[in-house]
Write a protein that holds these residues in place. Structure first.
Motif, PDB file in Angstrom:
ATOM      1  N   THR A 117      38.916 -46.204 -23.023  1.00 47.72           N
ATOM      2  CA  THR A 117      38.463 -44.896 -23.508  1.00 47.72           C
ATOM      3  C   THR A 117      37.172 -44.976 -24.324  1.00 47.72           C
ATOM      4  OG1 THR A 117      40.014 -45.215 -25.340  1.00 47.72           O
ATOM      5  CG2 THR A 117      40.721 -43.760 -23.548  1.00 47.72           C
TER       6      THR A 117
ATOM      7  N   SER B 270      33.858 -39.497 -16.308  1.00 42.65           N
ATOM      8  CA  SER B 270      34.906 -38.667 -16.897  1.00 42.65           C
ATOM      9  C   SER B 270      34.608 -37.194 -16.681  1.00 42.65           C
ATOM     10  CB  SER B 270      35.065 -38.938 -18.396  1.00 42.65           C
ATOM     11  OG  SER B 270      34.024 -38.342 -19.131  1.00 42.65           O
TER      12      SER B 270
ATOM     13  N   LYS C  36      44.868 -39.778 -26.688  1.00 42.25           N
ATOM     14  CA  LYS C  36      44.764 -40.436 -25.378  1.00 42.25           C
ATOM     15  C   LYS C  36      44.535 -41.930 -25.559  1.00 42.25           C
ATOM     16  CE  LYS C  36      42.372 -40.359 -20.931  1.00 42.25           C
ATOM     17  NZ  LYS C  36      41.478 -39.597 -20.008  1.00 42.25           N
ATOM     18  N   ALA C  37      43.603 -42.283 -26.451  1.00 44.39           N
ATOM     19  CA  ALA C  37      43.300 -43.689 -26.677  1.00 44.39           C
ATOM     20  C   ALA C  37      44.524 -44.438 -27.200  1.00 44.39           C
ATOM     21  CB  ALA C  37      42.136 -43.817 -27.645  1.00 44.39           C
TER      22      ALA C  37
ATOM     23  N   HIS D   2      33.783 -43.006 -23.689  1.00 46.09           N
ATOM     24  CA  HIS D   2      33.694 -41.580 -24.041  1.00 46.09           C
ATOM     25  C   HIS D   2      32.786 -41.380 -25.249  1.00 46.09           C
ATOM     26  CE1 HIS D   2      34.935 -37.416 -24.763  1.00 46.09           C
ATOM     27  NE2 HIS D   2      35.123 -37.759 -26.025  1.00 46.09           N
TER      28      HIS D   2
END
Length: 281
Positions: free
Chosen positions: A67, A146, A218-219, A70
């Motif tokens: 991640t 993404s 999410k991470a 991002h």
């Protein structure tokens, strides 16, 4: 330009009076034709990766957490939101979904170019969904992509297509999240949105307390299964209910190396904060 400066510029269209000034005033949604921002390759800083890994629970390695890229797109996303050609103000938008595709592990210290394109919008029962499409490249090679989908509240469409939906597992492990999590992640990510910082700043924007960043949830979920992910992987998540700080969340995961389903839930009633799946490519 630094992340705080990007956030400040993106917030200006929400300020009455200021939002009428040249260079700040937005086009109408009906006039939107798309915005693209490209940044020159930037070298990934090993010290920054280490701080990110520590906040999110990833192990220290010679490749970045899946991640982490991002964060390289965040400044370009803020530039898009600050652009007069982008019709909507950044403040008040809601991060609904995020899908990332990692084509291979990204090395710590590697230099990657960044492109963020916003062209597509979709109807939603509560407004309009705007898709931010990010691409990271090493030379001519696409290494990471993404799509971040944000809801802009307004007149909606009741029969709009549903968003991402998965069979999500029940929670099995409970994590306690402290009051300062949003500030720590904000400092390392550059996302210092007031809704994540303190109760008083969050209440000013309509929340009862400050909330965890969606991309942290999410991470942290992926950090829990990091050693089970494929080198080439697609990870889709839908952000459901906010995670108030301080608080507790329960994490669950099922599946195998071809596809993992995972979820963060509210321990007291099982209501989902996040549902997701990671699919090997």
């Amino acid at each position: 330009m630094g992340s705080l400066a990007h956030l400040g510029r993106a917030a200006l269209p929400s300020v009455p009076g200021v939002n009428l000034l040249p260079g700040v005033r937005k086009v109408r949604p009906s006039e939107f034709t798309g915005v693209t921002v490209r940044n020159e390759p930037v070298r990934i800083d090993p010290a920054h990766v280490a701080r990110y890994a520590a906040v999110c629970g990833f192990p220290r390695k010679d490749t970045v957490p899946v991640t982490y890229p991002h964060l390289l797109t965040f400044g370009a996303q803020m530039e898009v939101m600050a652009s007069p050609e982008f019709p909507w103000a950044a403040m008040g938008s809601v991060h609904l979904e995020n899908t990332l595709t990692s084509h291979r592990p990204v090395a710590v210290g590697e230099s990657l170019g960044v492109e963020v394109v916003v062209e597509q919008t979709r109807p939603h029962p509560k407004g309009t969904v705007v898709d931010f499409v990010s691409t990271l490249t090493s030379g001519e090679e696409v290494v990471w992509e993404s799509v971040s989908s944000y809801l802009v509240r307004g007149r909606g469409q009741e029969d709009a297509p549903p968003g991402l939906s998965f069979d999500a597992p029940e929670g099995r492990v409970t994590w306690r999240l402290d009051d300062g999590l949003g500030r720590r992640y904000g400092r390392v990510s550059g996302d210092m949105n007031p809704i994540h910082l303190y109760p008083v700043t969050a209440k000013a924007l309509g929340f009862k307390r400050h909330i965890a960043h969606g991309m942290w949830t999410k991470a942290r979920s992926l950090a829990a299964i990091e050693n089970r992910l494929s080198d080439a992987v697609r990870v889709e998540v839908a952000f459901k209910k906010p995670v108030f700080l301080p608080g507790s969340v329960s994490f669950g995961v099922t599946g195998d190396r071809s596809e993992w389903a995972f979820a963060l839930r509210r321990p007291k009633d099982g209501a989902p904060h996040l549902i997701g799946r990671a699919t090997a490519l």
